[in-house]
Design an enzyme around this catalytic site. Structure first.
Site, PDB file in Angstrom:
ATOM      1  N   GLU A  65      -2.750  -7.663  -7.100  1.00  0.00           N
ATOM      2  CA  GLU A  65      -2.450  -6.333  -7.647  1.00  0.00           C
ATOM      3  C   GLU A  65      -1.356  -6.397  -8.700  1.00  0.00           C
ATOM      4  O   GLU A  65      -0.336  -7.059  -8.504  1.00  0.00           O
ATOM      5  CB  GLU A  65      -1.963  -5.397  -6.537  1.00  0.00           C
ATOM      6  CG  GLU A  65      -2.968  -5.085  -5.473  1.00  0.00           C
ATOM      7  CD  GLU A  65      -2.476  -4.014  -4.499  1.00  0.00           C
ATOM      8  OE1 GLU A  65      -3.316  -3.472  -3.763  1.00  0.00           O
ATOM      9  OE2 GLU A  65      -1.259  -3.727  -4.459  1.00  0.00           O
TER      10      GLU A  65
ATOM     11  N   ARG B 163      -7.566 -10.076   1.917  1.00  0.00           N
ATOM     12  CA  ARG B 163      -8.724  -9.614   2.700  1.00  0.00           C
ATOM     13  C   ARG B 163      -9.834  -9.147   1.750  1.00  0.00           C
ATOM     14  O   ARG B 163      -9.604  -9.025   0.547  1.00  0.00           O
ATOM     15  CB  ARG B 163      -8.296  -8.408   3.554  1.00  0.00           C
ATOM     16  CG  ARG B 163      -7.746  -7.288   2.668  1.00  0.00           C
ATOM     17  CD  ARG B 163      -7.542  -5.963   3.373  1.00  0.00           C
ATOM     18  NE  ARG B 163      -7.287  -4.907   2.408  1.00  0.00           N
ATOM     19  CZ  ARG B 163      -6.103  -4.566   1.908  1.00  0.00           C
ATOM     20  NH1 ARG B 163      -5.021  -5.214   2.291  1.00  0.00           N
ATOM     21  NH2 ARG B 163      -5.990  -3.598   1.017  1.00  0.00           N
TER      22      ARG B 163
ATOM     23  N   GLY C  15       0.798  -1.212   0.000  1.00  0.00           N
ATOM     24  CA  GLY C  15       0.000   0.000   0.000  1.00  0.00           C
ATOM     25  C   GLY C  15       0.836   1.270   0.000  1.00  0.00           C
ATOM     26  O   GLY C  15       0.297   2.337   0.213  1.00  0.00           O
ATOM     27  N   GLY C  16       2.117   1.152  -0.247  1.00  0.00           N
ATOM     28  CA  GLY C  16       2.921   2.350  -0.471  1.00  0.00           C
ATOM     29  C   GLY C  16       3.650   2.906   0.731  1.00  0.00           C
ATOM     30  O   GLY C  16       4.479   3.795   0.593  1.00  0.00           O
TER      31      GLY C  16
ATOM     32  N   LYS D 219      12.687  -1.854 -10.114  1.00  0.00           N
ATOM     33  CA  LYS D 219      12.743  -0.837 -11.162  1.00  0.00           C
ATOM     34  C   LYS D 219      11.551   0.084 -10.944  1.00  0.00           C
ATOM     35  O   LYS D 219      10.438  -0.385 -10.701  1.00  0.00           O
ATOM     36  CB  LYS D 219      12.658  -1.510 -12.539  1.00  0.00           C
ATOM     37  CG  LYS D 219      12.592  -0.557 -13.723  1.00  0.00           C
ATOM     38  CD  LYS D 219      13.944   0.061 -13.995  1.00  0.00           C
ATOM     39  CE  LYS D 219      13.847   1.207 -15.001  1.00  0.00           C
ATOM     40  NZ  LYS D 219      15.081   2.034 -14.996  1.00  0.00           N
TER      41      LYS D 219
HETATM   42  C1  MV4 Z   1       5.395   1.299  -7.897  1.00  0.00           C
HETATM   43  C2  MV4 Z   1       5.384   2.420  -8.788  1.00  0.00           C
HETATM   44  C3  MV4 Z   1       6.335   2.431  -9.784  1.00  0.00           C
HETATM   45  N1  MV4 Z   1       7.233   1.445  -9.889  1.00  0.00           N
HETATM   46  N2  MV4 Z   1       6.326   0.338  -8.049  1.00  0.00           N
HETATM   47  C4  MV4 Z   1       2.767   0.751  -4.867  1.00  0.00           C
HETATM   48  C5  MV4 Z   1       1.751   0.926  -3.843  1.00  0.00           C
HETATM   49  C6  MV4 Z   1       0.778   1.849  -4.446  1.00  0.00           C
HETATM   50  N3  MV4 Z   1       0.034   2.567  -3.477  1.00  0.00           N
HETATM   51  C7  MV4 Z   1       1.612   2.722  -5.313  1.00  0.00           C
HETATM   52  N4  MV4 Z   1       2.670   1.915  -5.729  1.00  0.00           N
HETATM   53  C8  MV4 Z   1       3.535   2.137  -6.742  1.00  0.00           C
HETATM   54  N5  MV4 Z   1       4.496   1.179  -6.919  1.00  0.00           N
HETATM   55  C9  MV4 Z   1       7.218   0.426  -9.033  1.00  0.00           C
HETATM   56  N6  MV4 Z   1       8.127  -0.541  -9.145  1.00  0.00           N
HETATM   57  C10 MV4 Z   1       4.417   3.395  -8.603  1.00  0.00           C
HETATM   58  C11 MV4 Z   1       3.478   3.276  -7.588  1.00  0.00           C
HETATM   59  C12 MV4 Z   1       2.535   4.347  -7.450  1.00  0.00           C
HETATM   60  C13 MV4 Z   1       1.272   4.310  -8.077  1.00  0.00           C
HETATM   61  C14 MV4 Z   1       0.852   3.202  -8.816  1.00  0.00           C
HETATM   62  C15 MV4 Z   1      -0.394   3.198  -9.432  1.00  0.00           C
HETATM   63  C16 MV4 Z   1      -1.246   4.305  -9.280  1.00  0.00           C
HETATM   64  C17 MV4 Z   1      -0.879   5.382  -8.541  1.00  0.00           C
HETATM   65  C18 MV4 Z   1       0.388   5.398  -7.926  1.00  0.00           C
HETATM   66  C19 MV4 Z   1       0.771   6.519  -7.160  1.00  0.00           C
HETATM   67  C20 MV4 Z   1       2.011   6.548  -6.584  1.00  0.00           C
HETATM   68  C21 MV4 Z   1       2.884   5.459  -6.733  1.00  0.00           C
END
Ligand code: MV4
Length: 444
Positions: A275, A292, A164-165, A201
């Site tokens: 996801e 979940r 979840g970031g 990446k």
């Molecule tokens: C990433 C990404 C770019 N590259 N992983 C993961 C959790 C989610 N909340 C956002 N995540 C991301 N993972 C890699 N390797 C960019 C994001 C991302 C994102 C992805 C889809 C839609 C909106 C986003 C907003 C910020 C970051």
């Protein structure tokens, strides 16, 4: 079938689960903290038990308090909802150890996906494409640099137990990596009690596409299409929709097969979400699996006509899936706006307090899942989600129009909400064209 279920959660999801139980003829037990004494989930449940003070660690996260409430009321099963203890494999084990069915996957399946590094490794060996990276714990800065250089900058550092970031850091060069690595590690240690990090990446402007699956104890696993959750702010999803405006039937077939393969690889049972990130060239990469029921499950319910929570409860009680894959038909288009008690004019600062006036929208195509009511006081102790508005229509254009109508009708006075912000997003020409990616909110 279960006779009585305890819902170890609060807010709209507690109410959603109680409704599913009522439709199945199952009695319900609500648990609540002191500050939630006037909550709607208590009134809708057959019984309720106070489990502690407002602080989540001493109530909704307190395993002893919840197990005691389950013993006191003699339930057969415990539904964790989302958040709180929903993805805590130890909680699942303790429930089962005390004779309560945990309504969710096995604790071993939860563990397989809880560690994102292990998850990526097992998906990779099952032949599912994963985001390029090293898929291993990064022990120190020199190792991190070596890996980042081999992957090629920009890279993204993530916490092994994250998701979840939380604790994510984008890194563009060696210097930045050196600076950010210890900070990310400490953040991971504090948030997840484990500082393990991995590197991927960094994909530029990806889309977040996830697949809903349901698996029973008899080796049946079905997929219910995808949700596009690309509209996020600080890794909180704001708007979700199904189907995704850019996923073609061919792409759908591919990711649905990946998602089912992912579930079968770890002997997954219950409902779950796989996801993926979709890059600009149309490649999907496995990111993680949520073990979940999710906040955004109603958009999938709208386009499939399947009650996902009822299915989840039936499967937990040992029943086989009541639907076969060939009977799943995706029809129409659904969009969900998450309404938060936050001030979009003031950096989304939480806006708890009393709801002075309330009108909840309705009419054809509108579903609102909420726990708020007139004069309800939103506490500051929990998540700021106060309502989900789901619009359903034949086409995406019509669903957007229906959502615009509902947001115009929705009247919440006394607190600030994100309704005006949602109106801006859905009226944006780029949103209307389905041109949504990671950068959408920052460029709004
Ligand atoms: C990433 C990404 C770019 N590259 N992983 C993961 C959790 C989610 N909340 C956002 N995540 C991301 N993972 C890699 N390797 C960019 C994001 C991302 C994102 C992805 C889809 C839609 C909106 C986003 C907003 C910020 C970051």
């Amino acid at each position: 079938m279960f006779k009585k279920i305890l819902i170890a959660n609060r807010g709209e999801i507690a109410i959603r689960i109680i409704r599913a139980c009522k439709d199945l003829g199952i009695e319900t037990v609500a648990v609540y903290s002191d500050i939630d004494a006037n909550s709607l989930h208590i009134r809708f449940a057959d019984q309720s038990v106070c489990i502690g003070p407002a602080s989540p660690t001493r109530s909704y996260l307190s395993i002893p308090a919840i197990i005691s409430a389950a013993e006191l009321t003699g339930v057969d099963a415990i539904h964790p909802g989302y958040g709180f203890l929903a993805e805590n494999s130890r909680f699942a084990e303790i429930c089962e150890g005390n004779g309560f069915k945990f309504i969710g996957p096995s604790s071993s399946a939860m563990k397989s996906m809880g560690d994102k590094i292990l998850a990526k490794q097992s998906m990779l060996s099952a032949g599912i494409p994963v985001v390029p990276g090293n898929h291993e714990k990064i022990e120190n800065i020199p190792k991190a640099k070596k890996i980042a250089q081999s992957i090629g900058y920009p890279v993204i550092i993530k916490a092994a137990l994250g998701g979840g970031g939380k604790g994510m850091r984008i890194v563009n060069n060696d210097n930045q990596l050196e600076r950010v690595f210890p900070i990310a590690k400490e953040e991971a240690r504090v948030s997840f009690r484990d500082g393990s990090l991995y590197i991927e990446k960094y994909l530029e402007k990806p889309r977040h596409i996830e697949v809903q699956i349901i698996a029973d104890d008899y080796n049946s696993c079905i997929s219910l299409g995808e949700r596009d959750c690309s509209i996020q702010r600080r890794h909180q999803k704001l708007i979700e929709e199904s189907p995704s405006p850019i996923v073609t039937p061919t792409m759908r077939k591919k990711i649905e097969n990946y998602a089912k393969k992912a579930a079968q690889t770890i002997d997954y049972t219950s409902v779950g979400t796989v996801e993926f990130l979709l890059d600009k060239t149309g490649n999907f990469y496995f990111m993680e699996m949520n073990t979940r029921i999710q906040v955004e499950h109603p958009v999938t319910e709208a386009i499939t006509g399947i009650d996902i929570v009822k299915e989840q409860i039936k499967i937990a009680s040992g029943k086989p899936l009541s639907i076969k894959q060939k009977d799943v038909h995706l029809k129409g288009h659904a969009i969900e706006c998450r309404i938060n008690a936050e001030d979009p004019e003031n950096d989304f600062k939480p806006s708890p307090g009393k709801i002075e006036h309330l009108y909840i929208p309705g009419g054809p195509g509108i579903r609102v899942d909420t726990h708020i009511y007139g004069e309800y006081i939103i506490p500051s102790s929990y998540d700021s989600l106060i309502a989900k508005v789901i619009a359903y229509a034949d086409t995406r254009e019509q669903a957007i129009q229906c959502m615009e109508r509902a947001l115009d009708e929705f009247l919440i006075e006394g607190i600030k909400t994100t309704i005006p912000f949602h109106k801006r997003i859905i009226s944006d020409p780029r949103f209307k064209k389905g041109k949504i990616d990671t950068s959408f909110i920052q460029n709004l």
